[in-house]
Design a protein around this motif. Structure first.
Motif, PDB file in Angstrom:
ATOM      1  N   ARG A 277       1.470   3.538  -5.300  1.00 46.69           N
ATOM      2  CA  ARG A 277       2.037   3.044  -3.850  1.00 46.69           C
ATOM      3  C   ARG A 277       1.031   2.170  -3.182  1.00 46.69           C
ATOM      4  O   ARG A 277       1.252   0.970  -2.735  1.00 46.69           O
ATOM      5  CB  ARG A 277       2.884   3.892  -3.065  1.00 46.69           C
ATOM      6  N   HIS A 280       0.670  -0.921  -5.034  1.00 51.68           N
ATOM      7  CA  HIS A 280       1.553  -1.993  -4.774  1.00 51.68           C
ATOM      8  C   HIS A 280       1.652  -2.478  -3.289  1.00 51.68           C
ATOM      9  O   HIS A 280       1.982  -3.725  -3.309  1.00 51.68           O
ATOM     10  CB  HIS A 280       3.056  -1.041  -4.709  1.00 51.68           C
ATOM     11  N   GLU A 283      -0.849  -5.535  -3.495  1.00 50.58           N
ATOM     12  CA  GLU A 283      -0.191  -6.754  -4.097  1.00 50.58           C
ATOM     13  C   GLU A 283       0.523  -7.287  -2.868  1.00 50.58           C
ATOM     14  O   GLU A 283       0.535  -8.759  -3.092  1.00 50.58           O
ATOM     15  CB  GLU A 283       0.698  -6.411  -5.346  1.00 50.58           C
TER      16      GLU A 283
END
Length: 304
Positions: A277, A280, A283
């Motif tokens: 996570r 993520h 990103e």
């Protein structure tokens, strides 16, 4: 163990083994390592393995003895190869944490200790001192008043030197080339192992790096340096490669940073209990892509 595995192991053999295990904590740890060999691929000292095997050969058939000898050689060789590695320290330490684990302990004197990921420690408490031997990784220490009639100093010792607490809360991190200390309450004294006269004092809000022969001058640190103890990583304009190197300590496998994006800056609060996570979220905030070749081989590169 080879003797006990043989067909004619006696009660005396079992008593001898129990007596040997009780002689020293290292013997018991070696025994437990052998029992968990299939899972941990750990080992025993060559001398102990050779002694047991020599006894086993006299009481078993040649073929079985050769199988035991081969297994003993594998165990001894594995132990020799692993000795000094983080895996070996984890198996033999008094307390350790696994990859991604953050573990809290209360020591016999009431001191609270938090182990970061991949950390291993031994405890050496006696009538004269309270000593934590930091074998690998990082710890957060919140010292308690010594309940002993004669107060004993509280020290953390690593490869590079010793940190003595002066009623305090602080972190110590052991790296290959140096160690890091950050103080949040009270004060500590750092004493490099090879240059004890080069000792320096750190007060609350200060940190330092030190090696065996020198300690760097104090620099300012914030509470964020111990954010890992709360299960998060707080980054404030960190280089991306430095951020990924730190995050990678909390996940198994390889986490790579493409040199083309290494100098991008990262700020934010990222969960350590779920590093996927965290990646993520990375990103979403930077022009990067997280590429999973496998769960254990991940690269962060420029987004297409």
């Amino acid at each position: 163990m080879a003797r006990l595995w043989s067909d004619d192991a006696s009660e005396q053999d079992r008593a001898d083994c129990a007596r040997w295990r009780a002689q020293h904590p290292d013997h018991e740890r070696a025994w437990q390592t052998l029992l968990a060999f299939e899972d941990k691929l750990a080992g025993v000292q060559p001398q102990a393995g050779g002694h047991a095997l020599r006894r086993a050969v006299s009481g078993t058939g040649r073929r079985r003895a050769m199988r035991l000898l081969g297994l003993g050689a594998l165990l001894a060789g594995s132990g020799y190869a692993l000795r000094g590695t983080d895996a070996w320290r984890g198996v033999t330490a008094d307390y350790h944490s696994g990859t991604g684990e953050i573990r809290a302990l209360t020591l016999p004197d009431g001191t609270r200790l938090t182990l970061s990921t991949g950390t291993a420690i031994d405890l050496r408490f006696d009538a004269n001192a309270r000593l934590v031997v930091l074998l690998a990784g990082e710890i957060l220490v919140a010292t308690a008043p010594d309940p002993a009639a004669t107060p004993r100093p509280f020290r953390v010792r690593g490869r590079h030197g010793t940190v003595q607490a002066l009623g305090t809360r602080f972190t110590v991190r052991e790296d290959d080339e140096d160690a890091r200390v950050a103080v949040f309450e009270g004060a500590v004294e750092i004493r490099p192992a090879g240059a004890p006269d080069a000792a320096i004092r750190l007060d609350a809000g200060q940190g330092s790096r030190f090696s065996r022969y020198r300690a760097d001058p104090p620099t300012p640190v914030s509470e964020d340096a111990a954010s890992w103890s709360r299960g998060v990583l707080v980054a404030d304009a960190w280089r991306l490669d430095d951020f990924l190197a730190e995050l990678g300590r909390y996940r198994p496998g390889l986490l790579r940073c493409d040199p083309a994006v290494a100098d991008l800056r990262v700020s934010g609060v990222f969960p350590l209990h779920d590093t996927d996570r965290a990646l993520h979220n990375l990103e979403r905030g930077l022009p990067v892509a997280v590429v999973y070749r496998t769960r254990y081989w991940v690269t962060v590169r420029a987004a297409d």
